[in-house]
Design an enzyme around this catalytic site. Structure first.
Site, PDB file in Angstrom:
ATOM      1  N   ASP A 151     112.990  69.696 208.869  1.00  0.00           N
ATOM      2  CA  ASP A 151     112.354  69.789 206.809  1.00  0.00           C
ATOM      3  C   ASP A 151     111.358  70.894 206.585  1.00  0.00           C
ATOM      4  OD1 ASP A 151     110.206  68.493 205.037  1.00  0.00           O
ATOM      5  OD2 ASP A 151     110.286  67.087 205.781  1.00  0.00           O
ATOM      6  N   SER A 196     106.688  61.829 201.454  1.00  0.00           N
ATOM      7  CA  SER A 196     106.572  63.064 201.029  1.00  0.00           C
ATOM      8  C   SER A 196     104.665  63.142 200.500  1.00  0.00           C
ATOM      9  CB  SER A 196     107.353  63.886 200.295  1.00  0.00           C
ATOM     10  OG  SER A 196     106.982  64.950 200.338  1.00  0.00           O
ATOM     11  N   HIS A 256     113.692  66.700 204.570  1.00  0.00           N
ATOM     12  CA  HIS A 256     113.182  66.061 203.446  1.00  0.00           C
ATOM     13  C   HIS A 256     113.794  65.243 203.010  1.00  0.00           C
ATOM     14  CE1 HIS A 256     109.385  65.814 202.491  1.00  0.00           C
ATOM     15  NE2 HIS A 256     109.918  65.433 200.707  1.00  0.00           N
TER      16      HIS A 256
END
Length: 432
Positions: free
Chosen positions: A380, A295, A409
């Site tokens: 995601d 991320s 995610h």
């Protein structure tokens, strides 16, 4: 001390669970496109199958609402239907250009809401960035690195006996960083005398404590896990919660109108400074250095590899901060969604748009010259795949992308195992 350490572990567990594989529920909505690889050519139609299951069996008569459209954009089709046999197939249409078409299905059963999605990719390897690449991008960062290099390292190490293991010494480190700030992290060094490769772990978004990467250190690798906010990483968990709700809330927007004062300038240079520290260690083998994260950490992995030629490999999960101007061109942009929703009116100014060009991961990806391993999924919603492919597609160095199409995610255990195995193999000799 032990009580504080247990609180830190609990806080970390909660944080990790937020990005871990979703918890199982008694009712499941399953959404899937009709191509097993989830890939389509522009102009080719996609059909989505939506099923509502309880204990693996169809829930007859379930009422679902679905919507279909480009990821993060307003839906182009939405409908509420009753599934007589617990399943239905809907026409998703197509896309005329490279990108992603998403079907989101929601059902309310026994007072509980259930939701799932699937995302079809249309020639994703042909996605091109929208973000500007400033003509002086490399000059700007070369100048910043030169300024950083003139700042003494002033590294301080504090042994954390309660975290040490039979094979590894664990320290909190405190290093002088850019802009009169300090950089904190947890260093793990194999106890056995010798020379070792090094791995920098860069963090996802948020404000939290860190435990350090002891597992990889026990494999014979020096590891350093850093925080980015200039505060110690072993404080009481309440400190980080208070900062998240207060002074550091929304840090991704701080000083966005000024490329020299934007929050991430100190962060990106801090990653280089972390490498300055790692390569200075007497136990470092002098040549093998990698960086990894997910991320925000995926973004930092790419920016660090682009900025620092000492990095020989990188591993990035679902990188954020990628092609953030996508929303200004009618498609999804990357986290932190600076030009989406309520943020659009606040950030849509020439000065801020200009600044993001100097910090967008796309422009660092262009600089990468070393092998990288990348992994993400099509579902995601935090880091939309369109934004991630915008960065991935401009990388000219050796690269491999391991897709887990249905992931959002979060990662499967098998996914992280493959990434870790690859990094360890490179660092310990397979990549030479």
């Amino acid at each position: 001390m032990k009580k504080c350490f247990l609180l830190v572990c609990l806080y970390l567990l909660v944080t990790v669970c937020a990005l871990a594989q979703p918890a199982e529920r008694p009712i499941k909505i399953v959404v899937a496109p009709d191509h097993t690889d989830w890939l389509y050519r522009p102009g080719e139609s996609v059909k989505f199958t939506i099923s509502v299951l309880q204990y693996g069996n169809p829930v007859k008569g379930a009422k679902i609402r679905y919507e279909i459209g480009p990821e993060k954009m307003e839906p182009t089709k939405q409908e509420t239907v009753t599934l007589a046999n617990g399943t239905t197939t809907v026409d998703g249409g197509t896309m005329k250009t490279p990108g992603f078409l998403r079907c989101i299905a929601t059902a309310e059963i026994n007072g509980k809401t259930y939701r799932n999605l699937a995302t079809a990719g249309f020639n994703p390897l042909q996605v091109v960035p929208t973000v500007e690449n400033p003509a002086d991008f490399k000059m700007f960062w070369d100048s910043a690195k030169a300024e950083l290099s003139r700042i003494p390292l002033d590294a301080r190490m504090t042994l954390l006996p309660e975290r040490c293991t039979e094979k590894v010494n664990v320290y909190q480190v405190n290093i002088q960083n850019y802009a009169n700030s300090r950089l904190y992290g947890i260093l793990c060094v194999p106890k056995q005398e010798g020379k070792y490769p090094a791995l920098l772990r860069v963090p996802g978004a948020g404000i939290r404590p860190y435990n350090g990467n002891i597992a990889d250190a026990e494999k014979g690798i020096i590891t350093l896990e850093i925080g980015i906010h200039g505060i110690p990483v072993n404080l009481d968990p309440a400190v980080y919660l208070n900062l998240s709700a207060g002074g550091l809330g929304g840090y991704q927007n701080f000083n966005l109108d000024d490329r020299d004062r934007y929050y991430y300038k100190r962060v990106y240079l801090g990653c280089v400074r972390a490498n300055d520290f790692l390569v200075s260690l007497p136990q470092y083998d002098g040549s093998n250095l990698a960086v990894t994260g997910g991320s925000q950490g995926g973004a930092l992995s790419i920016t660090t590899a682009g900025l620092d030629s000492r990095v020989k490999w990188l591993g990035a999960y679902y990188p954020a901060l990628s092609d953030v101007t996508g929303y200004l061109k009618g498609r999804a942009g990357g986290w932190p969604h600076l030009f989406y929703g309520k943020s659009l009116a606040f950030n849509n100014t020439p000065a801020k748009i200009k600044t993001v060009g100097y910090y967008d991961v796309v422009n660092f990806a262009r600089l990468i010259k070393v092998p990288g391993y990348y992994s993400w999924g099509f579902n995601d919603e935090t880091c939309p795949p369109t934004s991630m492919y915008a960065s991935y597609n401009v990388i000219s160095a050796p690269k491999q992308l391991k897709l887990y199409e249905d992931t959002g995610h979060w990662t499967y255990p098998e996914q992280t195992e493959l990434m870790t195995t690859w990094l360890v193999q490179q660092l310990k000799g397979a990549g030479k």
